[in-house]
Design a protein around this motif. Sequence first.
Motif, PDB file in Angstrom:
ATOM      1  N   PHE A  85      -4.927 -18.242  36.519  1.00  0.00           N
ATOM      2  CA  PHE A  85      -3.789 -17.369  36.250  1.00  0.00           C
ATOM      3  C   PHE A  85      -2.519 -17.871  36.923  1.00  0.00           C
ATOM      4  CE2 PHE A  85      -7.496 -14.636  35.990  1.00  0.00           C
ATOM      5  CZ  PHE A  85      -7.247 -13.901  34.846  1.00  0.00           C
ATOM      6  N   ASP A  88       2.737 -14.505  37.711  1.00  0.00           N
ATOM      7  CA  ASP A  88       3.256 -13.434  36.852  1.00  0.00           C
ATOM      8  C   ASP A  88       2.148 -12.739  36.072  1.00  0.00           C
ATOM      9  OD1 ASP A  88       5.783 -14.034  37.750  1.00  0.00           O
ATOM     10  OD2 ASP A  88       6.318 -15.221  35.989  1.00  0.00           O
ATOM     11  N   GLU A  89       1.153 -13.481  35.651  1.00  0.00           N
ATOM     12  CA  GLU A  89       0.037 -12.887  34.908  1.00  0.00           C
ATOM     13  C   GLU A  89      -0.790 -11.970  35.800  1.00  0.00           C
ATOM     14  OE1 GLU A  89      -0.755 -16.524  31.734  1.00  0.00           O
ATOM     15  OE2 GLU A  89      -1.796 -16.543  33.668  1.00  0.00           O
ATOM     16  N   ASP A  93      -0.984  -7.702  35.436  1.00  0.00           N
ATOM     17  CA  ASP A  93      -2.226  -6.926  35.382  1.00  0.00           C
ATOM     18  C   ASP A  93      -2.247  -5.852  36.471  1.00  0.00           C
ATOM     19  OD1 ASP A  93      -3.180  -8.312  33.217  1.00  0.00           O
ATOM     20  OD2 ASP A  93      -4.743  -9.392  34.315  1.00  0.00           O
TER      21      ASP A  93
END
Length: 115
Positions: A85, A88-89, A93
Amino acid sequence: MPLKVTKEMSTHLIKYVRTIDVSFNPFDNRTRSARELLRQMNATRYSRSNPKLKVNPIVSGRPDAPWVKFGFVDGTEKRFDSREFLVDEMLMDVWRVAMKMDDDFELEGKNVEDM
């Protein structure tokens, strides 16, 4: 259009996070996301907004895969293999989980400050 989380929103949503554990080997190139997340989560605005937040760096000398684990006020946890990941990902989440909690707390008449 993707969801945009502003500074004001993230400063409020961080109140739903109790712990952040970041495990990495500082000499391993696979740990970039974990190290960057650790840097971002140590921002002064987060510690001011949530004084109960504990950011725990776990520095390892072994070639283990880096990981990040968020603990929330309701006892749930979200864990990431940070090799897979971008920062930002992972944060998106986490903000989604915190937004859901924010909505649930509001519907139930609870206040995150009381937790």
